[in-house]
Design a protein around this motif. Structure first.
Motif, mmCIF file in Angstrom:
data_model
loop_
_atom_site.group_PDB
_atom_site.id
_atom_site.type_symbol
_atom_site.label_atom_id
_atom_site.label_comp_id
_atom_site.label_asym_id
_atom_site.label_seq_id
_atom_site.Cartn_x
_atom_site.Cartn_y
_atom_site.Cartn_z
ATOM 1 N N LEU A 86 0.877 -1.278 0.241
ATOM 2 C CA LEU A 86 0.094 0.272 -0.125
ATOM 3 C C LEU A 86 1.267 0.754 0.103
ATOM 4 O O LEU A 86 0.037 2.361 -0.355
ATOM 5 C CB LEU A 86 -1.185 0.311 1.077
ATOM 6 C CG LEU A 86 -2.248 -0.686 1.360
ATOM 7 C CD1 LEU A 86 -2.959 -0.473 2.059
ATOM 8 C CD2 LEU A 86 -3.149 -1.097 0.295
ATOM 9 N N ARG A 87 2.527 1.098 0.181
ATOM 10 C CA ARG A 87 3.302 1.896 0.528
ATOM 11 C C ARG A 87 3.032 2.686 -1.066
ATOM 12 O O ARG A 87 3.359 1.848 -1.939
ATOM 13 C CB ARG A 87 4.548 1.584 0.847
ATOM 14 C CG ARG A 87 5.251 3.458 1.057
ATOM 15 C CD ARG A 87 6.595 2.384 2.246
ATOM 16 N NE ARG A 87 7.700 0.977 1.153
ATOM 17 C CZ ARG A 87 6.730 -0.057 2.487
ATOM 18 N NH1 ARG A 87 7.012 0.753 3.792
ATOM 19 N NH2 ARG A 87 7.536 -0.585 2.302
ATOM 20 N N ALA A 106 -7.792 4.766 0.275
ATOM 21 C CA ALA A 106 -8.241 5.345 0.978
ATOM 22 C C ALA A 106 -8.835 4.835 1.739
ATOM 23 O O ALA A 106 -9.721 3.314 1.644
ATOM 24 C CB ALA A 106 -8.891 6.558 1.241
ATOM 25 N N ASN A 107 -9.046 5.128 3.371
ATOM 26 C CA ASN A 107 -9.285 4.153 4.515
ATOM 27 C C ASN A 107 -10.531 5.021 5.461
ATOM 28 O O ASN A 107 -9.545 5.028 6.342
ATOM 29 C CB ASN A 107 -8.196 3.371 5.070
ATOM 30 C CG ASN A 107 -7.794 2.297 4.606
ATOM 31 O OD1 ASN A 107 -8.346 1.604 3.695
ATOM 32 N ND2 ASN A 107 -6.042 3.125 3.808
ATOM 33 N N GLU A 108 -11.523 5.319 5.074
ATOM 34 C CA GLU A 108 -12.072 6.163 5.852
ATOM 35 C C GLU A 108 -12.807 5.951 6.802
ATOM 36 O O GLU A 108 -13.650 4.757 6.467
ATOM 37 C CB GLU A 108 -13.122 6.840 4.951
ATOM 38 C CG GLU A 108 -14.113 7.760 5.511
ATOM 39 C CD GLU A 108 -13.391 9.431 5.610
ATOM 40 O OE1 GLU A 108 -13.520 9.981 7.103
ATOM 41 O OE2 GLU A 108 -12.546 9.640 4.943
ATOM 42 N N ILE A 109 -12.691 6.010 8.284
ATOM 43 C CA ILE A 109 -13.674 5.153 9.527
ATOM 44 C C ILE A 109 -14.807 6.443 9.318
ATOM 45 O O ILE A 109 -15.154 7.616 9.694
ATOM 46 C CB ILE A 109 -12.974 4.891 10.413
ATOM 47 C CG1 ILE A 109 -11.332 4.595 10.506
ATOM 48 C CG2 ILE A 109 -13.454 4.656 11.592
ATOM 49 C CD1 ILE A 109 -10.438 4.606 11.503
ATOM 50 N N ASP A 110 -15.743 5.577 8.663
ATOM 51 C CA ASP A 110 -17.029 5.950 8.942
ATOM 52 C C ASP A 110 -17.558 5.707 10.707
ATOM 53 O O ASP A 110 -18.475 6.868 11.121
ATOM 54 C CB ASP A 110 -18.075 5.531 8.040
ATOM 55 C CG ASP A 110 -17.181 4.873 6.861
ATOM 56 O OD1 ASP A 110 -17.611 6.054 6.261
ATOM 57 O OD2 ASP A 110 -17.506 4.202 6.140
ATOM 58 N N THR A 151 -14.958 2.658 4.542
ATOM 59 C CA THR A 151 -15.199 2.681 3.571
ATOM 60 C C THR A 151 -14.057 2.914 3.173
ATOM 61 O O THR A 151 -13.295 3.275 3.431
ATOM 62 C CB THR A 151 -15.721 4.152 3.115
ATOM 63 O OG1 THR A 151 -17.003 4.490 3.732
ATOM 64 C CG2 THR A 151 -15.967 4.590 2.071
ATOM 65 N N ILE A 152 -13.582 2.300 2.160
ATOM 66 C CA ILE A 152 -12.019 1.591 1.521
ATOM 67 C C ILE A 152 -12.295 2.026 -0.338
ATOM 68 O O ILE A 152 -13.021 1.168 -0.312
ATOM 69 C CB ILE A 152 -12.203 0.536 1.740
ATOM 70 C CG1 ILE A 152 -12.029 -0.712 3.061
ATOM 71 C CG2 ILE A 152 -10.337 -0.143 1.123
ATOM 72 C CD1 ILE A 152 -11.133 0.067 4.146
ATOM 73 N N THR A 153 -11.564 2.427 -0.352
ATOM 74 C CA THR A 153 -10.979 2.600 -1.794
ATOM 75 C C THR A 153 -9.917 2.466 -1.697
ATOM 76 O O THR A 153 -9.073 2.958 -1.781
ATOM 77 C CB THR A 153 -11.481 4.450 -2.187
ATOM 78 O OG1 THR A 153 -12.889 4.671 -1.590
ATOM 79 C CG2 THR A 153 -11.621 4.779 -3.402
ATOM 80 N N ARG A 154 -9.790 1.888 -3.572
ATOM 81 C CA ARG A 154 -8.489 1.033 -4.061
ATOM 82 C C ARG A 154 -8.368 1.563 -5.338
ATOM 83 O O ARG A 154 -9.300 1.578 -6.225
ATOM 84 C CB ARG A 154 -8.398 -0.047 -3.858
ATOM 85 C CG ARG A 154 -7.873 -0.238 -2.052
ATOM 86 C CD ARG A 154 -7.320 -0.441 -1.290
ATOM 87 N NE ARG A 154 -6.754 -0.552 -0.354
ATOM 88 C CZ ARG A 154 -6.722 -0.407 0.295
ATOM 89 N NH1 ARG A 154 -7.173 0.694 0.867
ATOM 90 N NH2 ARG A 154 -7.031 -0.484 1.874
ATOM 91 N N THR A 155 -7.422 1.876 -5.621
ATOM 92 C CA THR A 155 -6.847 1.893 -7.862
ATOM 93 C C THR A 155 -5.444 1.119 -7.862
ATOM 94 O O THR A 155 -5.290 0.598 -6.588
ATOM 95 C CB THR A 155 -6.014 3.062 -7.950
ATOM 96 O OG1 THR A 155 -7.117 3.837 -7.259
ATOM 97 C CG2 THR A 155 -6.085 3.341 -9.228
ATOM 98 N N VAL A 156 -6.377 -0.076 -9.297
ATOM 99 C CA VAL A 156 -5.751 -1.055 -8.996
ATOM 100 C C VAL A 156 -4.201 -1.144 -10.067
ATOM 101 O O VAL A 156 -4.803 -0.534 -11.250
ATOM 102 C CB VAL A 156 -6.922 -2.300 -10.466
ATOM 103 C CG1 VAL A 156 -5.755 -3.455 -9.838
ATOM 104 C CG2 VAL A 156 -7.630 -2.922 -8.701
ATOM 105 N N THR A 157 -3.649 -1.156 -9.585
ATOM 106 C CA THR A 157 -2.303 0.055 -10.354
ATOM 107 C C THR A 157 -1.590 -1.581 -10.945
ATOM 108 O O THR A 157 0.200 -1.981 -10.827
ATOM 109 C CB THR A 157 -1.467 0.849 -9.403
ATOM 110 O OG1 THR A 157 -0.562 0.456 -7.644
ATOM 111 C CG2 THR A 157 -2.201 2.227 -9.485
ATOM 112 N N GLU A 158 -1.541 -2.639 -9.732
ATOM 113 C CA GLU A 158 -0.591 -3.997 -10.082
ATOM 114 C C GLU A 158 -1.801 -5.344 -10.311
ATOM 115 O O GLU A 158 -2.470 -5.328 -9.729
ATOM 116 C CB GLU A 158 -0.236 -4.375 -9.126
ATOM 117 C CG GLU A 158 1.557 -3.128 -9.224
ATOM 118 C CD GLU A 158 1.969 -3.855 -7.237
ATOM 119 O OE1 GLU A 158 2.099 -5.243 -7.649
ATOM 120 O OE2 GLU A 158 3.501 -3.066 -7.412
ATOM 121 N N GLU A 159 -1.240 -6.013 -10.636
ATOM 122 C CA GLU A 159 -2.131 -7.294 -10.985
ATOM 123 C C GLU A 159 -3.098 -7.848 -9.895
ATOM 124 O O GLU A 159 -2.078 -8.387 -8.670
ATOM 125 C CB GLU A 159 -1.980 -8.568 -12.123
ATOM 126 C CG GLU A 159 -2.787 -9.468 -12.133
ATOM 127 C CD GLU A 159 -1.838 -10.051 -12.939
ATOM 128 O OE1 GLU A 159 -2.228 -10.657 -14.076
ATOM 129 O OE2 GLU A 159 -1.283 -11.478 -12.884
#
Length: 135
Positions: free
Chosen positions: A52-53, A59-63, A77-85
């Protein structure tokens, strides 16, 4: 209980937002049990922090945080962008810069200022849908 909630806030920020591999040992007990995988120890979370570094689009939003005794429950709420397979649940997701957002519920057991156990309910189905792996 407030101290345990603050510990989870710091842990989430340092490990998952900042990718601080050393923070894993500050927050997880050496015999930490992850009920999601059934494995003990800290190596899985150190690897995750490394991955993740510097990852863009995450983003990791604690709701919501609720604490009772040794337990802290975090709705996130977890948001990720796929930059590696990515390989998940038998699907291979190519790295095409696609972004997904899902909610997770994480339950932590905190004893003596260390996270001893972790459970999670994750929306992997929602993630796979957003990434186009399933319809």
């Amino acid at each position: 209980m407030e101290a345990n909630k603050e510990l989870i806030r710091r842990y989430t920020r340092e490990v998952f937002d900042e990718g601080d591999e050393d923070a894993v040992d500050r927050y997880l007990a050496p015999d930490f049990l992850n009920h999601v995988t059934g494995r003990t120890g800290t190596e899985d979370f150190k690897r995750l922090a490394r991955e993740l570094r510097g990852m863009p689009g995450g983003a990791n939003e604690i709701d919501l945080l609720v604490a009772e005794g040794e337990f802290v429950v975090a709705l996130m709420t977890i948001t990720r962008t796929v930059t590696e397979e990515v390989r998940v649940l038998g699907f291979t997701i190519p790295a095409e810069g696609q972004t997904y957002t899902v909610q997770h519920v994480h339950v932590y057991r905190v004893v003596d200022d260390r996270i001893r156990e972790h459970w999670a309910v994750r929306d992997d189905l929602g993630m796979l849908r957003q990434l186009g792996a399933i319809h």
